[in-house]
Motif scaffolding. Structure first.
Motif, PDB file in Angstrom:
ATOM      1  N   TYR A   1     -32.121 -16.323  81.205  1.00 13.54           N
ATOM      2  CA  TYR A   1     -30.784 -16.187  80.615  1.00 13.54           C
ATOM      3  C   TYR A   1     -29.976 -17.476  80.759  1.00 13.54           C
ATOM      4  N   GLN A   2     -29.800 -17.944  81.992  1.00 13.48           N
ATOM      5  CA  GLN A   2     -28.966 -19.120  82.172  1.00 13.48           C
ATOM      6  C   GLN A   2     -29.687 -20.396  81.763  1.00 13.48           C
ATOM      7  N   GLY A   3     -31.013 -20.414  81.920  1.00 10.32           N
ATOM      8  CA  GLY A   3     -31.757 -21.590  81.486  1.00 10.32           C
ATOM      9  C   GLY A   3     -31.606 -21.847  80.002  1.00 10.32           C
ATOM     10  N   LEU A   4     -31.706 -20.792  79.207  1.00 17.32           N
ATOM     11  CA  LEU A   4     -31.509 -20.925  77.760  1.00 17.32           C
ATOM     12  C   LEU A   4     -30.076 -21.346  77.432  1.00 17.32           C
ATOM     13  N   ALA A   5     -29.127 -20.830  78.208  1.00 21.17           N
ATOM     14  CA  ALA A   5     -27.718 -21.175  77.963  1.00 21.17           C
ATOM     15  C   ALA A   5     -27.468 -22.659  78.203  1.00 21.17           C
ATOM     16  N   TYR A   6     -28.069 -23.231  79.239  1.00 22.42           N
ATOM     17  CA  TYR A   6     -27.887 -24.663  79.513  1.00 22.42           C
ATOM     18  C   TYR A   6     -28.445 -25.517  78.388  1.00 22.42           C
ATOM     19  N   VAL A   7     -29.580 -25.111  77.838  1.00 20.40           N
ATOM     20  CA  VAL A   7     -30.162 -25.852  76.725  1.00 20.40           C
ATOM     21  C   VAL A   7     -29.305 -25.668  75.468  1.00 20.40           C
ATOM     22  N   ALA A   8     -28.838 -24.439  75.245  1.00 23.05           N
ATOM     23  CA  ALA A   8     -28.032 -24.135  74.059  1.00 23.05           C
ATOM     24  C   ALA A   8     -26.724 -24.904  74.044  1.00 23.05           C
ATOM     25  N   ALA A   9     -26.156 -25.175  75.219  1.00 26.43           N
ATOM     26  CA  ALA A   9     -24.841 -25.811  75.305  1.00 26.43           C
ATOM     27  C   ALA A   9     -24.803 -27.178  74.654  1.00 26.43           C
ATOM     28  N   ALA A  10     -25.955 -27.811  74.498  1.00 24.49           N
ATOM     29  CA  ALA A  10     -25.987 -29.143  73.893  1.00 24.49           C
ATOM     30  C   ALA A  10     -25.715 -29.102  72.392  1.00 24.49           C
ATOM     31  N   THR A  11     -25.940 -27.955  71.757  1.00 19.65           N
ATOM     32  CA  THR A  11     -25.829 -27.881  70.295  1.00 19.65           C
ATOM     33  C   THR A  11     -24.952 -26.736  69.802  1.00 19.65           C
ATOM     34  N   THR A  12     -24.148 -26.163  70.670  1.00 19.27           N
ATOM     35  CA  THR A  12     -23.187 -25.155  70.228  1.00 19.27           C
ATOM     36  C   THR A  12     -21.942 -25.253  71.094  1.00 19.27           C
ATOM     37  N   THR A  13     -20.917 -24.494  70.747  1.00 17.10           N
ATOM     38  CA  THR A  13     -19.656 -24.560  71.477  1.00 17.10           C
ATOM     39  C   THR A  13     -19.567 -23.451  72.512  1.00 17.10           C
ATOM     40  N   ALA A  14     -18.682 -23.643  73.483  1.00 21.62           N
ATOM     41  CA  ALA A  14     -18.443 -22.603  74.480  1.00 21.62           C
ATOM     42  C   ALA A  14     -17.894 -21.348  73.814  1.00 21.62           C
ATOM     43  N   THR A  15     -17.088 -21.528  72.768  1.00 19.35           N
ATOM     44  CA  THR A  15     -16.538 -20.386  72.031  1.00 19.35           C
ATOM     45  C   THR A  15     -17.656 -19.537  71.436  1.00 19.35           C
ATOM     46  N   ASN A  16     -18.607 -20.183  70.750  1.00 17.47           N
ATOM     47  CA  ASN A  16     -19.732 -19.447  70.173  1.00 17.47           C
ATOM     48  C   ASN A  16     -20.569 -18.784  71.260  1.00 17.47           C
ATOM     49  N   MET A  17     -20.771 -19.477  72.358  1.00 18.49           N
ATOM     50  CA  MET A  17     -21.575 -18.925  73.454  1.00 18.49           C
ATOM     51  C   MET A  17     -20.947 -17.648  73.994  1.00 18.49           C
ATOM     52  N   GLY A  18     -19.627 -17.663  74.147  1.00 15.61           N
ATOM     53  CA  GLY A  18     -18.941 -16.480  74.654  1.00 15.61           C
ATOM     54  C   GLY A  18     -19.023 -15.300  73.705  1.00 15.61           C
ATOM     55  N   ILE A  19     -18.860 -15.560  72.417  1.00 16.96           N
ATOM     56  CA  ILE A  19     -18.908 -14.482  71.428  1.00 16.96           C
ATOM     57  C   ILE A  19     -20.321 -13.913  71.296  1.00 16.96           C
TER      58      ILE A  19
END
Length: 289
Positions: free
Chosen positions: A75-93
Motif C-alpha cells: 500500500y505505502q510502497g505504491l503510494a511513494y512511487v505514485a507521488a512522483a506523477t500525481t498530486t496529493a489531492t488526487n491521492m487523497g481522493i
C-alpha cells in the motif's frame, strides 16, 4: 468510533508528506527507513508480548505476512512511487475509494451480497472518479488512459481494501500491538530487496523530518487505531471514515504544497464520496437505529 477517525486524519497528513518526500528521498529508501524505525520503536513494548503469544502467532505467521505485505509494504510502497506523477489531492481522493473497494472485495472473499444501494453508489463513484482523473472530461480516460501515478494509487487502495477484509475474515487471536509488530517486521523484510537494489538516497536535513513522521504516526499509531476500528465496527463501517481523507488532504495540500483544487476536483470528489456514502447506506439498518 474515534479510532478510525484519528487514523484517517493521520493518513491525510501522510498523503502530503508522501508527496513532499517524492522530491527529497527515493521511494525505496523512505519505505525501508519508515518501517525499520517503526519496528525499532515498537520492539520494546511489543516484543515481550510476541514471545508470550508465540504459540498463537506461529501458526498464523503466513497470515501476518500477507497482512504485512498488503498493508505495510504494498500500500505505502505504491503510494511513494505514485507521488512522483500525481498530486496529493488526487491521492487523497483515490484513497477515499477504499470503502467502495472493500464492498467489492468483500463480495468475492466473504461472499457478502452487495445491496442495490452499493451497486448504484459504485456507478456514481466511478463516474466521479472518471471526472476527476479525466480533468473534467471522463472521455479523456478513453483517449489517453489513466495517469501512472493515479493508476498506482488505485492499486494501493485495492491492496488496503483487501487488508481490511482479511483482518475481519481471519480475526486473529493475537494482541493488537503484537499483531502490528509482526506485520511491521514483515514490512521491513519485504522492503529490503528494493532498498538494496535501488540507487543510494541518503538521509539529510530535508527528508529526516518526513521519515520521522512516516515512521511514527502513520506506521505505528494509524495502523493500530485502524485495526481497533475494524475490530469494533467491521471493515465497511470503519472504512467510511476514510471519506474524511480527501477533505483533510486537500486542505493541507493547499497550505503546504500550494496545490489549488479545480472545479473537476470538487465535482469529481463530491460525486465519488456521495457514491461511497450511498454504497454504505442501508435503509433497514437506518430504520432500526
Amino acid at each position: 468510533m474515534l479510532f478510525p477517525l484519528f487514523a484517517a486524519l493521520i493518513w491525510s497528513v501522510n498523503m502530503v508528506v508522501t508527496k513532499m518526500a517524492a522530491s527529497t528521498i527515493s521511494p525505496a529508501a523512505i519505505g525501508f527507513y519508515r518501517w525499520a524505525l517503526a519496528a525499532l520503536l515498537l520492539a520494546p513494548f511489543a516484543l515481550p508480548g510476541v514471545v508470550r503469544q508465540w504459540h498463537l502467532i506461529r501458526p498464523n505467521l503466513w497470515r501476518l505476512g500477507v497482512l504485512g505485505a498488503l498493508g505495510m509494504a504494498l500500500y505505502q510502497g505504491l503510494a511513494y512511487v505514485a507521488a512522483a506523477t500525481t498530486t496529493a489531492t488526487n491521492m487523497g481522493i483515490i484513497t477515499a475509494m477504499v470503502p467502495l473497494l472493500t464492498i467489492g472485495v468483500g463480495t468475492l472473499v466473504l461472499r457478502e451480497r452487495p445491496a442495490a444501494t452499493a451497486l448504484i453508489g459504485a456507478l456514481v463513484s466511478l463516474f466521479g472518479l472518471a471526472l476527476l482523473l479525466g480533468k473534467g472530461d471522463p472521455l479523456q480516460l478513453l483517449r489517453a488512459g489513466v495517469n501512472l501515478g493515479d493508476g498506482l494509487m488505485g492499486l494501493a487502495a485495492l491492496a488496503y481494501a483487501l487488508y481490511g477484509i482479511l483482518l475481519r475474515k481471519w480475526s486473529l487471536p493475537i494482541g493488537a500491538w503484537q499483531s502490528l509488530f509482526v506485520q511491521v517486521m514483515f514490512g521491513v523484510l519485504l522492503q529490503i530487496p528494493t532498498f538494496v537494489l535501488a540507487e543510494p538516497s541518503p538521509l539529510n536535513a530535508q527528508n529526516i523530518p518526513l521519515v520521522l513522521y512516516a515512521g511514527i504516526f502513520p506506521s505505528l499509531f494509524a495502523p493500530f487505531l485502524w485495526m481497533q476500528g475494524v475490530r469494533h465496527l467491521g471493515p465497511n463501517r470503519a472504512s467510511l471514515f476514510l471519506n474524511l481523507m480527501p477533505v483533510g488532504t486537500v486542505a493541507i495540500a493547499m497550505v503546504a504544497l500550494d496545490e489549488q483544487p479545480h472545479l473537476y476536483h470538487v465535482t469529481g470528489g463530491l460525486l465519488a464520496l456521495a457514491g461511497v456514502s450511498l454504497a454504505q447506506w442501508r435503509p433497514g439498518r437506518a430504520a432500526a437505529v
